[in-house]
Write an enzyme that holds these catalytic residues in place. Structure first.
Site, PDB file in Angstrom:
ATOM      1  N   ASN A 186      46.133  35.182  35.087  1.00 23.36           N
ATOM      2  CA  ASN A 186      45.119  34.146  35.214  1.00 23.36           C
ATOM      3  C   ASN A 186      44.128  34.075  34.060  1.00 23.36           C
ATOM      4  O   ASN A 186      43.936  33.023  33.457  1.00 23.36           O
ATOM      5  CB  ASN A 186      44.355  34.375  36.521  1.00 23.36           C
ATOM      6  CG  ASN A 186      44.774  33.355  37.538  1.00 23.36           C
ATOM      7  OD1 ASN A 186      44.657  32.162  37.269  1.00 23.36           O
ATOM      8  ND2 ASN A 186      45.285  33.793  38.654  1.00 23.36           N
ATOM      9  N   GLY A 198      45.650  43.840  44.538  1.00 23.58           N
ATOM     10  CA  GLY A 198      45.350  42.442  44.833  1.00 23.58           C
ATOM     11  C   GLY A 198      43.918  42.335  45.315  1.00 23.58           C
ATOM     12  O   GLY A 198      43.661  42.517  46.497  1.00 23.58           O
ATOM     13  N   ILE A 253      51.749  41.099  38.734  1.00 22.36           N
ATOM     14  CA  ILE A 253      52.280  41.582  40.017  1.00 22.36           C
ATOM     15  C   ILE A 253      51.551  40.899  41.171  1.00 22.36           C
ATOM     16  O   ILE A 253      52.007  40.948  42.302  1.00 22.36           O
ATOM     17  CB  ILE A 253      52.159  43.115  40.170  1.00 22.36           C
ATOM     18  CG1 ILE A 253      50.687  43.572  40.216  1.00 22.36           C
ATOM     19  CG2 ILE A 253      52.925  43.832  39.084  1.00 22.36           C
ATOM     20  CD1 ILE A 253      50.506  44.971  40.760  1.00 22.36           C
ATOM     21  N   ASP A 254      50.398  40.262  40.865  1.00 21.77           N
ATOM     22  CA  ASP A 254      49.607  39.645  41.941  1.00 21.77           C
ATOM     23  C   ASP A 254      50.188  38.313  42.435  1.00 21.77           C
ATOM     24  O   ASP A 254      49.835  37.849  43.516  1.00 21.77           O
ATOM     25  CB  ASP A 254      48.164  39.389  41.467  1.00 21.77           C
ATOM     26  CG  ASP A 254      47.422  40.675  41.147  1.00 21.77           C
ATOM     27  OD1 ASP A 254      47.848  41.742  41.632  1.00 21.77           O
ATOM     28  OD2 ASP A 254      46.417  40.626  40.416  1.00 21.77           O
TER      29      ASP A 254
HETATM   30  O1  F6P Z   1      45.911  41.983  37.764  1.00 21.04           O
HETATM   31  C1  F6P Z   1      46.833  42.956  38.047  1.00 21.04           C
HETATM   32  C2  F6P Z   1      46.202  44.158  38.690  1.00 21.04           C
HETATM   33  O2  F6P Z   1      47.217  45.124  38.808  1.00 21.04           O
HETATM   34  C3  F6P Z   1      45.501  43.931  40.025  1.00 21.04           C
HETATM   35  O3  F6P Z   1      46.359  43.840  41.118  1.00 21.04           O
HETATM   36  C4  F6P Z   1      44.613  45.143  40.092  1.00 21.04           C
HETATM   37  O4  F6P Z   1      43.553  44.928  40.966  1.00 21.04           O
HETATM   38  C5  F6P Z   1      44.168  45.298  38.672  1.00 21.04           C
HETATM   39  O5  F6P Z   1      45.191  44.714  37.871  1.00 21.04           O
HETATM   40  C6  F6P Z   1      43.943  46.706  38.202  1.00 21.04           C
HETATM   41  O6  F6P Z   1      43.432  46.666  36.914  1.00 21.04           O
HETATM   42  P1  F6P Z   1      43.384  47.872  35.890  1.00 21.04           P
HETATM   43  O7  F6P Z   1      44.786  48.167  35.432  1.00 21.04           O
HETATM   44  O8  F6P Z   1      42.532  47.373  34.797  1.00 21.04           O
HETATM   45  O9  F6P Z   1      42.815  49.046  36.634  1.00 21.04           O
END
Ligand code: F6P
Length: 358
Positions: A113, A180, A136-137
């Site tokens: 996004n 998510g 993956i979301d």
């Molecule tokens: O946007 C993908 C995602 O895996 C989300 O599901 C999750 O909340 C976030 O990224 C985790 O982010 P990071 O890898 O920065 O901890």
């Protein structure tokens, strides 16, 4: 000479390399002119600070099955993109300069996004941009499914499968916390695939009383064990009524590591049941893409290649009704695809006895 820049941006996922391979193959196999691929390192940072390398055909060998990204990735939040960096550098201007300096014909962005949102102003400012839907979301508007999603569903489903046996042995309540924050696609699908008894997603705020009622009823698993699939962003009905500001304030004094631990404590308090929390965490984004994602990402990559060869820019390549489609970037940027509480999958899950804790 056709010069193509490519970058992977935001949280990684399983089929980034497979998608880049798709773009590379489709362009190089059909182009009538020589092609150069420039790989920007660590997402938009590579484009802003001119960190890139020329990609060789050998870079694309053996990467259909390799997770992660050969280019590296990072998060450059959209809200900071128009703010100068610590040295006063205008990031959008810097990206345009690098693009023009390299005489690129186009920029291919693999992102979710935020990354797609950032691609839009670049496109509006005259760069030839194509984006590919990664996450993956599965929360990108304009595509039925994003690459990475199905591989993550597989991983979480396996985690839930494995929890079943130990939950049964000990007669425990288990909470599996699934990625998510804003949307519940992954939790919903893996929860159903794993036979979760309760599924909590951000789009359907929960009522603690209902969760307790379901856990105490003997209808599920003879009352012996219980599996809850809980999205990181699951929210109670009362919290969902708060304004954004009020909710942020509440979170400042939040004592739990995440919503699952809060639920666990409340369930134990109310029911006396032993509760355990399992967080698969970043395993959900790791490892090799599953066959579904390999096919999807290859098809998306091939279409991106076709668009490049036809000089059609300003699109996200998506997937709709089993066909690969192109969607104008301006229609996609900034739009979140959420689970509708009225979707038929929710109704079907309920008919199978799944509780959404409403
Ligand atoms: O946007 C993908 C995602 O895996 C989300 O599901 C999750 O909340 C976030 O990224 C985790 O982010 P990071 O890898 O920065 O901890």
């Amino acid at each position: 000479m056709l010069r193509i820049g490519m970058l992977t941006s935001g949280g990684d996922c399983q089929a980034l390399n497979a998608t880049m391979r798709g773009v590379f193959k489709s362009v190089t196999l059909s182009s009538k002119e020589p092609v150069e691929f420039y790989g920007f390192e660590d997402g938009y940072k590579g484009l802003i600070y001119s960190h890139f390398h020329l990609l060789e055909s050998s870079d694309f060998i053996g990467i259909l099955t390799r997770g992660g990204t050969i280019l590296g990735t990072s998060r450059v939040p959209f809200k900071t993109i128009r703010q100068p960096d610590e040295n006063g550098l205008d990031k959008v201007e810097a990206m345009k300069q690098v693009y023009y300096k390299l005489q690129l014909n186009c920029l291919v962005v693999l992102g979710g996004n935020g990354s797609t949102k950032t691609a839009n102003p670049l496109s509006e400012e005259g760069l030839n941009v194509i984006t590919l839907p990664k996450t993956i979301d599965n929360d990108l508007w304009g595509t039925d499914v994003t690459f990475g999603f199905q591989s993550a569903v597989d991983i979480v489903t396996r985690a839930i499968d494995e929890i079943h046996t130990t939950a049964n042995s000990h007669g425990r309540v288990f909470i599996i916390e699934i990625m998510g924050h804003k949307t519940g696609w992954l939790t919903l699908n893996a929860g159903m695939a794993g036979g979760a008894d309760i599924i909590l997603i951000p789009e359907i705020p929960y009522d603690m009383k209902e969760i307790i009622r379901v856990i105490e009823s003997k209808d599920t698993n003879g009352g012996r064990f219980m599996i809850l699939a809980v999205a990181e962003g699951a929210i109670s009905k009362s919290d969902a009524k708060l304004s954004k500001k009020e909710y942020q304030k509440k979170l400042e004094n939040y004592i739990f590591p995440s919503v699952s631990y809060e639920l666990a404590e409340k369930i134990t308090k109310k029911t006396g049941r032993e509760v355990r929390v399992t967080v698969p965490g970043h395993t959900q984004r790791g490892g090799t893409p599953d066959p579904y994602d390999r096919v999807l990402s290859s098809r998306l990559g091939a279409e991106a290649g076709r668009l490049i060869l036809h000089g059609e820019y300003g699109f996200m390549v998506g997937y709709h009704n089993h066909e690969i489609v192109k969607v104008p970037l301006k229609d996609v940027a900034g739009k979140l695809k959420t689970v509708s509480p009225d979707a038929s999958i929710i109704k079907e899950a309920k008919m199978l006895g799944v509780s959404f804790g409403e």
